[in-house]
Design a protein around this motif. Structure first.
Motif, PDB file in Angstrom:
ATOM      1  N   UNK A  65       5.629   4.170   8.959  1.00  0.00           N
ATOM      2  CA  UNK A  65       5.144   4.437   7.606  1.00  0.00           C
ATOM      3  C   UNK A  65       5.967   5.513   6.917  1.00  0.00           C
ATOM      4  N   UNK A  66       6.266   6.597   7.639  1.00  0.00           N
ATOM      5  CA  UNK A  66       6.920   7.746   7.025  1.00  0.00           C
ATOM      6  C   UNK A  66       8.304   7.390   6.492  1.00  0.00           C
ATOM      7  N   UNK A  67       9.043   6.546   7.231  1.00  0.00           N
ATOM      8  CA  UNK A  67      10.379   6.154   6.781  1.00  0.00           C
ATOM      9  C   UNK A  67      10.292   5.308   5.515  1.00  0.00           C
ATOM     10  N   UNK A  68       9.386   4.354   5.486  1.00  0.00           N
ATOM     11  CA  UNK A  68       9.234   3.486   4.312  1.00  0.00           C
ATOM     12  C   UNK A  68       8.750   4.290   3.106  1.00  0.00           C
ATOM     13  N   UNK A  69       7.853   5.221   3.356  1.00  0.00           N
ATOM     14  CA  UNK A  69       7.331   6.055   2.265  1.00  0.00           C
ATOM     15  C   UNK A  69       8.448   6.906   1.641  1.00  0.00           C
ATOM     16  N   UNK A  70       9.262   7.532   2.484  1.00  0.00           N
ATOM     17  CA  UNK A  70      10.369   8.360   1.981  1.00  0.00           C
ATOM     18  C   UNK A  70      11.368   7.495   1.212  1.00  0.00           C
ATOM     19  N   UNK A  71      11.661   6.317   1.741  1.00  0.00           N
ATOM     20  CA  UNK A  71      12.599   5.410   1.082  1.00  0.00           C
ATOM     21  C   UNK A  71      12.091   5.014  -0.303  1.00  0.00           C
ATOM     22  N   UNK A 130      13.589   6.149  -4.307  1.00  0.00           N
ATOM     23  CA  UNK A 130      13.902   5.194  -5.369  1.00  0.00           C
ATOM     24  C   UNK A 130      13.008   5.395  -6.588  1.00  0.00           C
ATOM     25  N   UNK A 131      11.729   5.631  -6.348  1.00  0.00           N
ATOM     26  CA  UNK A 131      10.742   5.638  -7.431  1.00  0.00           C
ATOM     27  C   UNK A 131      10.760   6.913  -8.253  1.00  0.00           C
ATOM     28  N   UNK A 132      10.836   8.061  -7.590  1.00  0.00           N
ATOM     29  CA  UNK A 132      10.648   9.323  -8.316  1.00  0.00           C
ATOM     30  C   UNK A 132      11.661   9.562  -9.434  1.00  0.00           C
ATOM     31  N   UNK A 133      12.974   9.364  -9.207  1.00  0.00           N
ATOM     32  CA  UNK A 133      13.905   9.560 -10.325  1.00  0.00           C
ATOM     33  C   UNK A 133      13.682   8.586 -11.470  1.00  0.00           C
ATOM     34  N   UNK A 168       4.290   5.666  -5.517  1.00  0.00           N
ATOM     35  CA  UNK A 168       4.190   5.750  -6.972  1.00  0.00           C
ATOM     36  C   UNK A 168       3.135   6.782  -7.379  1.00  0.00           C
ATOM     37  N   UNK A 169       1.978   6.724  -6.710  1.00  0.00           N
ATOM     38  CA  UNK A 169       0.877   7.636  -7.033  1.00  0.00           C
ATOM     39  C   UNK A 169       1.270   9.098  -6.825  1.00  0.00           C
ATOM     40  N   UNK A 224       0.835  -1.206   0.000  1.00  0.00           N
ATOM     41  CA  UNK A 224       0.000   0.000   0.000  1.00  0.00           C
ATOM     42  C   UNK A 224       0.872   1.259   0.000  1.00  0.00           C
ATOM     43  N   UNK A 225       1.917   1.282   0.823  1.00  0.00           N
ATOM     44  CA  UNK A 225       2.794   2.453   0.896  1.00  0.00           C
ATOM     45  C   UNK A 225       3.584   2.611  -0.397  1.00  0.00           C
ATOM     46  N   UNK A 226       4.012   1.498  -0.973  1.00  0.00           N
ATOM     47  CA  UNK A 226       4.697   1.548  -2.267  1.00  0.00           C
ATOM     48  C   UNK A 226       3.773   2.147  -3.335  1.00  0.00           C
ATOM     49  N   UNK A 227       2.512   1.722  -3.316  1.00  0.00           N
ATOM     50  CA  UNK A 227       1.533   2.253  -4.270  1.00  0.00           C
ATOM     51  C   UNK A 227       1.343   3.757  -4.070  1.00  0.00           C
TER      52      UNK A 227
END
Length: 205
Positions: free
Chosen positions: A163-169, A173-176, A35-36, A29-32
């Protein structure tokens, strides 16, 4: 009769029941969400910046000027100094600096809107995952980062991941990768200043 006996002996419903680990579901869910939000952020940036004529021209000029500077530095490395070498190099570097400043100025509006959107989104997501351990770290992090990895979590088990740490991590990775896929990477020779955005993958060819 045989089917009834088999049904009595084996609880087929229990055998084929799948109990998903809540932490695994949280991670997906946090990975999604990462990405979103990255897609939405780049969408805002495209709408306000990337599609404009000014941005495209500035980006093109930065690429051209960077290539000229790289060529001059190659000449310097080979001890080849044409006439007015240092003067031209200083002029190119000053021009590149000016172009970078213009590029950053054009990004400010988008950065403010994206920053506001991220603050609202992360605050909402944090309230949903208040006190929820979304993952377990294989090590105990340094005390300097425990405030982030263990944010809003009860207890003193610092291998628990918030949650916040996993989301930032995930966002790091995803944004670039999304920027590269969409062709929105910053020009080579320009520093990136967006929040949680590592250096651009784009290279001069």
């Amino acid at each position: 009769q045989q089917i009834r006996e088999m049904s009595a002996k084996y609880d087929f419903e229990e055998m084929f029941k799948y109990d998903a680990d809540p932490q695994i579901l949280d991670i997906f869910a946090i990975f999604f969400f990462a990405v979103l939000t990255s897609l939405l952020s780049e969408g805002f940036s495209w709408l306000l910046i990337y599609r404009t004529k000014e941005y495209k021209e500035t980006k093109k000029n930065i690429d051209v000027m960077t290539k000229k500077i790289d060529k001059k530095k190659e000449q310097l490395a080979m001890n080849q100094k044409p006439k007015n070498f240092e003067k031209k190099l200083a002029h190119y570097e000053a021009t590149l600096k000016s172009l970078n400043q213009r590029m950053q100025s054009s990004k400010m509006k988008s950065m403010l809107l994206v920053g506001l959107f991220m603050i609202i989104f992360i605050s909402t997501l944090s309230s949903v995952y208040q006190g929820v351990v979304v993952a377990k770290l294989p090590f105990q992090p340094w005390s300097l980062v425990q405030g982030l990895t263990h944010r809003n979590l009860p207890g003193t088990d610092y291998t628990s991941c918030s949650m916040i740490f996993l989301y930032i991590l995930c966002s790091i990775i995803i944004r670039p990768l999304i920027q590269k896929a969409l062709g929105f990477s910053s020009p080579h020779g320009m520093g990136n200043s967006m929040l949680f955005q590592p250096p651009s993958f784009k290279q001069n060819l």
